[in-house]
Scaffold this motif. Sequence first.
Motif, PDB file in Angstrom:
ATOM      1  N   ALA A  15       0.791  -1.350   0.325  1.00 53.31           N
ATOM      2  CA  ALA A  15       0.230   0.077  -0.272  1.00 53.31           C
ATOM      3  C   ALA A  15       1.771   0.993  -0.225  1.00 53.31           C
ATOM      4  O   ALA A  15       0.755   2.217  -0.649  1.00 53.31           O
ATOM      5  CB  ALA A  15      -1.102   0.311   0.994  1.00 53.31           C
ATOM      6  N   LYS A  16       2.365   1.162   0.667  1.00 51.54           N
ATOM      7  CA  LYS A  16       2.995   2.828   1.129  1.00 51.54           C
ATOM      8  C   LYS A  16       2.993   2.469  -0.812  1.00 51.54           C
ATOM      9  O   LYS A  16       3.363   3.863  -1.273  1.00 51.54           O
ATOM     10  CB  LYS A  16       3.958   1.698   1.910  1.00 51.54           C
ATOM     11  CG  LYS A  16       3.201   2.013   3.022  1.00 51.54           C
ATOM     12  CD  LYS A  16       4.728   1.523   4.135  1.00 51.54           C
ATOM     13  CE  LYS A  16       4.741   1.352   5.711  1.00 51.54           C
ATOM     14  NZ  LYS A  16       5.671   1.089   6.761  1.00 51.54           N
ATOM     15  N   TYR A  17       3.778   1.672  -1.116  1.00 52.70           N
ATOM     16  CA  TYR A  17       4.329   1.956  -3.434  1.00 52.70           C
ATOM     17  C   TYR A  17       3.244   2.277  -3.755  1.00 52.70           C
ATOM     18  O   TYR A  17       3.837   3.300  -4.290  1.00 52.70           O
ATOM     19  CB  TYR A  17       4.906   0.171  -3.232  1.00 52.70           C
ATOM     20  CG  TYR A  17       5.215   0.528  -4.934  1.00 52.70           C
ATOM     21  CD1 TYR A  17       6.799   0.374  -4.320  1.00 52.70           C
ATOM     22  CD2 TYR A  17       4.852   0.043  -5.530  1.00 52.70           C
ATOM     23  CE1 TYR A  17       7.419   0.672  -6.077  1.00 52.70           C
ATOM     24  CE2 TYR A  17       5.047  -0.448  -6.656  1.00 52.70           C
ATOM     25  CZ  TYR A  17       5.976   0.467  -7.369  1.00 52.70           C
ATOM     26  OH  TYR A  17       6.435   0.414  -8.829  1.00 52.70           O
ATOM     27  N   LEU A  18       2.291   1.604  -3.757  1.00 51.99           N
ATOM     28  CA  LEU A  18       1.075   2.332  -4.516  1.00 51.99           C
ATOM     29  C   LEU A  18       1.086   3.218  -4.412  1.00 51.99           C
ATOM     30  O   LEU A  18       0.275   4.148  -5.512  1.00 51.99           O
ATOM     31  CB  LEU A  18       0.326   0.999  -5.126  1.00 51.99           C
ATOM     32  CG  LEU A  18      -0.111  -0.527  -4.553  1.00 51.99           C
ATOM     33  CD1 LEU A  18      -1.127  -1.099  -4.485  1.00 51.99           C
ATOM     34  CD2 LEU A  18       0.613   0.280  -6.631  1.00 51.99           C
ATOM     35  N   LEU A  19       0.976   3.681  -2.880  1.00 54.43           N
ATOM     36  CA  LEU A  19       0.516   5.016  -2.965  1.00 54.43           C
ATOM     37  C   LEU A  19       1.291   6.776  -3.302  1.00 54.43           C
ATOM     38  O   LEU A  19       1.075   7.500  -3.983  1.00 54.43           O
ATOM     39  CB  LEU A  19       0.568   5.502  -1.287  1.00 54.43           C
ATOM     40  CG  LEU A  19      -1.206   5.354  -0.682  1.00 54.43           C
ATOM     41  CD1 LEU A  19      -1.446   5.356   0.958  1.00 54.43           C
ATOM     42  CD2 LEU A  19      -2.351   5.564  -1.202  1.00 54.43           C
ATOM     43  N   LYS A  20       2.736   6.166  -2.938  1.00 53.43           N
ATOM     44  CA  LYS A  20       4.038   7.077  -3.643  1.00 53.43           C
ATOM     45  C   LYS A  20       3.811   6.529  -5.096  1.00 53.43           C
ATOM     46  O   LYS A  20       4.399   7.696  -5.518  1.00 53.43           O
ATOM     47  CB  LYS A  20       5.268   6.544  -2.389  1.00 53.43           C
ATOM     48  CG  LYS A  20       6.012   6.473  -3.533  1.00 53.43           C
ATOM     49  CD  LYS A  20       7.289   6.113  -2.483  1.00 53.43           C
ATOM     50  CE  LYS A  20       8.489   7.466  -2.584  1.00 53.43           C
ATOM     51  NZ  LYS A  20       9.325   6.798  -1.950  1.00 53.43           N
ATOM     52  N   ARG A  21       4.164   5.355  -6.004  1.00 51.75           N
ATOM     53  CA  ARG A  21       4.091   5.466  -6.704  1.00 51.75           C
ATOM     54  C   ARG A  21       3.610   5.061  -8.205  1.00 51.75           C
ATOM     55  O   ARG A  21       3.135   5.428  -9.406  1.00 51.75           O
ATOM     56  CB  ARG A  21       5.413   3.625  -7.205  1.00 51.75           C
ATOM     57  CG  ARG A  21       6.434   4.122  -6.594  1.00 51.75           C
ATOM     58  CD  ARG A  21       7.303   4.955  -7.366  1.00 51.75           C
ATOM     59  NE  ARG A  21       7.549   4.885  -8.396  1.00 51.75           N
ATOM     60  CZ  ARG A  21       8.896   4.047  -8.909  1.00 51.75           C
ATOM     61  NH1 ARG A  21       9.636   3.574  -8.354  1.00 51.75           N
ATOM     62  NH2 ARG A  21       9.330   3.770 -10.251  1.00 51.75           N
ATOM     63  N   GLY A  22       2.100   4.443  -7.323  1.00 48.67           N
ATOM     64  CA  GLY A  22       0.548   4.336  -8.356  1.00 48.67           C
ATOM     65  C   GLY A  22       0.754   2.894  -8.923  1.00 48.67           C
ATOM     66  O   GLY A  22       1.264   1.725  -8.629  1.00 48.67           O
ATOM     67  N   TYR A  23       0.684   3.123 -10.351  1.00 50.76           N
ATOM     68  CA  TYR A  23       0.553   1.804 -11.014  1.00 50.76           C
ATOM     69  C   TYR A  23       1.481   0.962 -12.461  1.00 50.76           C
ATOM     70  O   TYR A  23       1.508   0.060 -13.060  1.00 50.76           O
ATOM     71  CB  TYR A  23      -0.989   1.411 -11.213  1.00 50.76           C
ATOM     72  CG  TYR A  23      -1.750   0.783 -10.168  1.00 50.76           C
ATOM     73  CD1 TYR A  23      -2.030  -0.534  -9.455  1.00 50.76           C
ATOM     74  CD2 TYR A  23      -2.473   2.005  -9.637  1.00 50.76           C
ATOM     75  CE1 TYR A  23      -2.875  -0.653  -8.242  1.00 50.76           C
ATOM     76  CE2 TYR A  23      -3.585   1.971  -8.235  1.00 50.76           C
ATOM     77  CZ  TYR A  23      -3.244   0.226  -8.098  1.00 50.76           C
ATOM     78  OH  TYR A  23      -3.783   0.554  -6.749  1.00 50.76           O
TER      79      TYR A  23
END
Length: 193
Positions: free
Chosen positions: A184-192
């Motif tokens: 979740a941290k990664y997806l919030l920071k970098r998206g898809y």
Amino acid sequence: MRLDILNNGYKLGTRILFSVIKAISGYPLPDAARLVFYRPDFYGTPAKKFTHKAMRGPSSWSVGDRELMAAYVSGINSCSFCVKAHSAVSARAYSDSSLVARALADVETAPIPSPLRAMLILLGKLTREHKIDASDIRSVMSSGVSAEQIEDALAVCFAFNVTNRLADAFGFFVPGNKAFDAGAKYLLKRGYQ
């Protein structure tokens, strides 16, 4: 049944990348990301672009709203991996895991704005019944949802109806909550992307 391609269907360079990601993050690359690396020309690259645009492109729906839509659609499809992954992202985006849990448990009584509630109900109907009609659209619009918001939400719905089926067909591994929180941290920071 888990298909072996998620474990072994990669070139050496991609396998090394997966090892580096695991070494840095402490978690193996999630199966959703592994699938994107398998045949990127056929599925991976187009799926990443579409999903990123749906989930992080310009929209009056917040990131938390769109992640909640993804989790909600995934719940209707009984896709454990996607429910947990996108609930975690939505909870982080909203800074409120209770709100997400309540919306997924009972959208009718959850403390969410009526436009979002109406949109979730529409996405639920579309996911369950595979059809909606003009009266469904009018009902959502009467709650204050714009035509553009409907289009944006339908893109999320499409992306996750496809992803849910792939997750089930490929038997995605469902890790623990710590792994989903890291994702979740990664997806919030970098998206898809």
